[in-house]
Structures are given as C-alpha cells and as structure tokens.
Design a protein around this motif. Structure first.
Motif, PDB file in Angstrom:
ATOM      1  N   GLN A 183       0.832  -1.202   0.000  1.00  0.00           N
ATOM      2  CA  GLN A 183       0.000   0.000   0.000  1.00  0.00           C
ATOM      3  C   GLN A 183       0.868   1.253   0.000  1.00  0.00           C
ATOM      4  N   SER A 187       1.320   3.932  -3.123  1.00  0.00           N
ATOM      5  CA  SER A 187       1.087   5.349  -2.882  1.00  0.00           C
ATOM      6  C   SER A 187       2.318   6.176  -3.267  1.00  0.00           C
ATOM      7  N   HIS A 188       3.499   5.697  -2.888  1.00  0.00           N
ATOM      8  CA  HIS A 188       4.728   6.402  -3.263  1.00  0.00           C
ATOM      9  C   HIS A 188       4.915   6.406  -4.777  1.00  0.00           C
ATOM     10  N   LEU A 190       2.763   6.587  -6.935  1.00  0.00           N
ATOM     11  CA  LEU A 190       1.874   7.583  -7.541  1.00  0.00           C
ATOM     12  C   LEU A 190       2.377   9.003  -7.280  1.00  0.00           C
ATOM     13  N   GLY A 191       3.477   9.122  -6.540  1.00  0.00           N
ATOM     14  CA  GLY A 191       4.040  10.442  -6.261  1.00  0.00           C
ATOM     15  C   GLY A 191       3.506  11.071  -4.997  1.00  0.00           C
ATOM     16  N   MET A 192       2.850  10.296  -4.130  1.00  0.00           N
ATOM     17  CA  MET A 192       2.331  10.866  -2.887  1.00  0.00           C
ATOM     18  C   MET A 192       3.452  10.935  -1.843  1.00  0.00           C
ATOM     19  N   SER A 193       3.418  11.991  -1.030  1.00  0.00           N
ATOM     20  CA  SER A 193       4.467  12.196  -0.035  1.00  0.00           C
ATOM     21  C   SER A 193       4.255  11.242   1.139  1.00  0.00           C
ATOM     22  N   HIS A 194       5.268  11.194   2.031  1.00  0.00           N
ATOM     23  CA  HIS A 194       5.167  10.331   3.207  1.00  0.00           C
ATOM     24  C   HIS A 194       3.941  10.663   4.033  1.00  0.00           C
ATOM     25  N   LYS A 196       1.180  12.358   3.278  1.00  0.00           N
ATOM     26  CA  LYS A 196      -0.088  12.069   2.582  1.00  0.00           C
ATOM     27  C   LYS A 196      -0.366  10.578   2.580  1.00  0.00           C
ATOM     28  N   ARG A 200      -3.742   9.453   4.177  1.00  0.00           N
ATOM     29  CA  ARG A 200      -4.809   9.041   3.262  1.00  0.00           C
ATOM     30  C   ARG A 200      -4.890   7.526   3.075  1.00  0.00           C
ATOM     31  N   ILE A 201      -3.757   6.845   3.174  1.00  0.00           N
ATOM     32  CA  ILE A 201      -3.741   5.428   2.812  1.00  0.00           C
ATOM     33  C   ILE A 201      -3.550   4.529   4.033  1.00  0.00           C
ATOM     34  N   PRO A 204      -6.241   5.161   7.600  1.00  0.00           N
ATOM     35  CA  PRO A 204      -7.608   4.644   7.482  1.00  0.00           C
ATOM     36  C   PRO A 204      -7.685   3.122   7.515  1.00  0.00           C
TER      37      PRO A 204
END
Lengths: 313, 253
Positions: A183, A187-188, A190-194, A196, A200-201, A204
């Motif tokens: 997961q 997420s990484h 996709l370019g999402m930061s630590h 985020k 977000r991931i 939850p």
C-alpha cells in the motif's frame, strides 16, 4: 456438530432423507457443576443479606447532586484523558516507526518509562512536583506558583493522559504495522508524499486494527479514573466516599459507586461492540450476531431441545 | 527516437546478495520493452530501481535524461530529497503484480486519489477523468465497487487506470498478470495492448511470451543479474543465440 439437528424443528417431517433421531448423551458432570455453582451463588447472596447493610441508602443517594457531579467529572476525565492518550499515542507510534534514530529512541524511552511505572505512583508524583518546583515559568507566556498551576484536575488529566499515551502508542504501532507494505509502495509510486501516504492510505486501514483495543482502553480508563481520588479530585469514588463518611453509610456508598461504574462501563461496552461491528464491514463477509440476535438464537435452541427430548422420552 | 530510460552498469545488492550485476540497456521513447527471465534474475528489482523504490548501489540510471534519485553537480552526486523523488515519480506509472489497490476506496476513488492529492486537481474534474479512464479499461460499470468486490483481472485494470490518471510518460508493469487466473489474463493484456498502440512507453516484466512477441518492440533476457541476450522479441524468442536463453525458453514456451 449437533447444532443442525437441534435447529430442525422436531414436529416438521424433513422433506429429504429421514433426519436422525437419537437420544443425546447425558452430561451428568454438567448437572453436578451447575448445582455446585448455584449453591455457592446462593451462599454469597445469603451472606450479604445477613450483613448489616442499609440497602435503602443506595436509592436515596443514587441521584444525589454530589454523586451526579462526580459521575460527570469521571466522564469528563475519561474523555479528556483518552483524547490526550490517543493524540499522544499516534505521535509516539509514528516517532517509534520513523527512521530517525533520535525520535524513535525517545519514543521507546517514553513508552518504557510510562508503561513500566504504576499509574498511581505517576499521579502522586505529579501531585507532589510542587515540592521540587516552586514556580512554573514559561518565559514571556506564563508564570505562576506551581500549586496554583497544578490543580487536582490538571494533575489527574496529565497523570492519566500521559500514561495512556504509552499504551495507545503500542496499539497504534500494531495498527500501522498491520497495513501491507504494498500500500505504501503503491502510494509512493503515484508520487504521494510520506505524510499524505500516512494520512490518506495507511491510517484509514490501520483503524480496523486500532479501534477494538482502543474501546477496551476507554473502559479501562473509566475505571482507572477512580485512582485520582488520591490527588483530591472530586470524581465519583471520592464523592461517594465523602457522602459515606457524613451519612454514616460508607460501605453502602461504595456499592453505589460500583453500581455507577458498572452502568457506565456497560454503556461503553455496548457502544464498543457496535463500533467493532461497523469496522468489520468489508473485511468479513457476514457480520457477527448482535447480542439480541444471540439471545434469540439461544432461546430458540433451548425450546427446540426440550421439545426434542420430550419426543424421545 | 530518444532514450526514455538508460541504464549504465547498474548494480544493486540486498545485504551480501548482489541482485543486479551491471545492467546496461536503453529503452526508447514510445516503445514496448519486455523484460523476461527466471525468478530471482533481478528483473523486478531493476524495474523498482527505475522509480527509485529501490536505491542502486553503483552505475547510473537515467529517466528522460535525468538521473534517478540523484542530482549531479560537477563530478559530485547529491541525493534527492523525498519530496523531489516524489515529483519525479508522478511521471512514472507503476502496476504491481498484486494490484495494491487501496481497499478502503471505491474504484473511482482509487483512480482520483493521486490527481486530487498530488496535482491538486478539483474533485469534480478528477472524477470525470477517472470515469473516462475506467471506461477505457472496460470498467465503467464498476466505478462504485470496492476492490474486494472485483475479480483479480478487474482489480488490475483499475490499477492501470489509477496509474494512467497521473498522465505518466512511462509505465512500468511488474508481472501484471502473474497473480491472475488464466481466463482473466486476456482482459488485462488487451488493455495493455491498447495502451501500447496509443504510443505509451512501457517496460513490462512478464512471463507472457505471446504478448512479448506480439506487442513488444524490444526484449531483454535477464539471468543472474546480467543481460544475457537482447533484441527484437520475435528474433530472441524464435531463434535464441545463448544456451541459457534456449533452456529458459524451452521451459516456458
């Protein structure tokens, strides 16, 4: 499994092959243990009925203003301590899992210390810090005498909340570790930061693991608040004890307090049960029965059993 | 055509185990580049190095002319900050063997997530685009379904749509059909074929030799962390020159 046989109503003939009708095994040991248990229970109840207890005092004081005030303070303390515990716990868990050796060892040390010392000792230490510090001085923001600053309420709140944070940290850490590493990678990628990714991931998904033991902690906290009577905070137990001393019914007032604690923990337990059921959605195909459904099923199987034994006898 | 990915002597070790022992290759812009090889040959690791999920130990790796994970000033290398790495990753889509969809979000939310959170696209626009992409992979009717309600093949197609939502210039596929039932493989390969025809640069780690032969423009056979043989898929697959390639292909074909 005899369950299926039990559930088939005895008077409706099965459509397919003939259902097995057998005399069930008699469990004589069960009868004996039931009789012993009931005898012990009767003994205990009898003993209490012989004690010099003024039962009438309990309903007299059950909704006394001081008791209700104590109940309110107990609930307030429980909720606020849990808020401190949960916020602190999440922070400590993230610190412990971080790659920074300094923050992770500080978190480790905090958990080691607060989990390793009794909460009662921590409360008394907070209460007595005035012996070490005369003033509290936060530079230009705040300055006061320690005894004015450290009220019984703040002592209780810090003592319980900071201790709780250590336990919540371990619960949160377990939750965060339970989320599959794929997961985070997805997420990484996709370019999402630590942060985020965490918000977000990961969190939850971790909630499903975190919520049930947290409900447990809330109930524990509700009971642990009774310890703060030692730092002069007038919560439920202290209010009950005070009334007990003046009204001449000290034991009765303790029963009264116990009844209130039971009532409150029962309400929380029911809430926890339904919260867990809610978070189980999506992860399990069929939800567990509610207590009401369980009772219904038990009663039904009992009546079926007596019907079927009546047939065979 | 310019090089989208260029590897020069790429080495990667996990502790004492050297997985990549000097990889040299070049992926041209717009081509479908297939990586094949036995398990443990380092093909997945190499793919993960391209978007810096793994750090390389030696050599140089370029994506679209830029060094991966580092910045070069003079003859000194500076590690990129996490936030800079994240910016580079926006342009590289990745599809995983085990899908890795976010289970607490519906299909359309999975596809919207990165554009909204990373690029700051408005939710309305992101949803519109996400529905388009789901339609493109043939799952317009599954927009509101959670991953647990989808078959493996459907999940993988949502994962492809999720990667495409960031408008990448390069797509990495890490054995995208290996975790699927045989009858579901075709749907995913169809989507990938469409994508290839649209001109996307794709690097595909795969065991699907049929797909490689039909769609691939280049093929590399990796074994023991080195490139054993490379060339056009049809040539390598039908007329392998190297002994190791021959024995591998005789087992999988």
């Amino acid at each position: 499994m005899t369950v299926d046989i039990d559930k088939t109503p005895a008077d409706t003939p099965p459509a397919g092959p003939e259902a097995i009708k057998a005399i069930p095994v008699r469990h004589y040991g069960r009868y004996v243990s039931a009789v012993v248990a009931i005898a012990l229970l009767v003994g205990v109840v009898y003993a209490f009925s012989q004690g010099k207890i003024n039962w009438g005092a309990i309903p007299d004081y059950f909704f006394d203003d001081r008791i209700l005030d104590g109940v309110g303070k107990t609930l307030l303390l429980t909720v606020l301590s849990m808020v401190i515990g949960i916020v602190g716990g999440v922070m400590l868990a993230v610190m412990r899992l971080s790659k920074n050796p300094v923050t992770s060892s500080i978190a480790w040390f905090y958990i080691w210390f607060f989990r390793g010392t009794p909460v009662l000792v921590q409360l008394i230490v907070w209460f007595n810090l005035g012996l070490v510090f005369e003033y509290i001085n936060l530079g230009p923001f705040y300055k006061d005498e320690w005894s004015d600053f450290m009220t019984p309420f703040l002592t209780a709140l810090l003592g319980l909340g900071l201790n709780e944070a250590a336990y919540m940290a371990e619960i949160c850490r377990a939750g965060l570790l339970s989320v599959d590493e794929g997961q985070t990678e997805a997420s990484h990628a996709l370019g999402m930061s630590h942060s985020k990714t965490l918000r977000r991931i990961v969190i939850p998904q971790a909630m499903r693991v975190i919520v049930p033991p947290t409900g447990n902690e809330v109930i524990n906290m509700l009971k642990t608040t009774s310890l703060v009577s030692v730092v002069q905070y007038p919560e439920l137990l202290r209010a009950a004890q005070d009334i007990g001393q003046t009204s001449g019914a000290p034991a009765e007032m303790l029963f009264l307090a116990a009844a209130w604690y039971l009532l409150m923990t029962s309400v929380f337990s029911i809430g926890q049960y339904y919260l867990e059921r809610y978070y189980a959605r999506g992860s399990s195909r069929s939800l567990p029965d509610t207590p009401f459904q369980k009772i219904k099923a038990n009663v039904l199987s009992l009546s079926n059993r007596s019907a079927s034994t009546g047939d065979t006898a | 055509m310019t090089a989208m990915v260029k590897a020069e002597g790429v080495h990667k070790s996990f502790g004492p185990v050297e997985v990549l022992k000097g990889i040299d290759l070049e992926v041209k812009s717009g081509e479908v580049f297939c990586l094949i090889g036995p398990s443990g040959s380092g093909k997945s690791t190499f793919l993960r190095c391209i978007n810096h999920l793994e750090k390389i130990n030696a050599g140089r790796l370029y994506v679209d002319g830029d060094l991966v994970g580092y910045r070069q000033k003079g003859d000194k290398l500076y590690e990129l900050k996490d936030s800079e790495v994240a910016v580079k990753r926006r342009d590289i889509g990745m599809v995983f063997q085990r899908f890795n969809l976010f289970p607490h979000m519906t299909s359309v939310e999975n596809v919207m997530e990165a554009p909204v959170q990373v690029k700051g696209v408005s939710r309305g626009k992101a949803r519109e685009r996400a529905l388009e992409l789901l339609d493109r992979v043939g799952l317009a009717d599954k927009a509101g379904s959670y991953p647990s309600q989808l078959s493996g093949g459907q999940q993988q197609r949502v994962a492809i749509a999720r990667a495409l939502a960031m408008d990448p210039k390069l797509m990495l596929f890490d054995e995208p059909t290996s975790a699927l039932d045989p009858e579901l493989v075709g749907d995913v390969l169809d989507v990938m074929r469409d994508l290839a025809e649209s001109g996307m640069t794709m690097i595909v780690v795969t065991h699907e030799m049929g797909f490689a032969r039909e769609v691939g423009d280049s093929l590399v056979f990796l074994d023991g962390g080195v490139v054993v043989e490379s060339g056009h898929p049809r040539e390598v697959l039908t007329n392998p020159q190297h002994e190791r390639t021959k024995s591998f292909l005789s087992k999988v074909l």
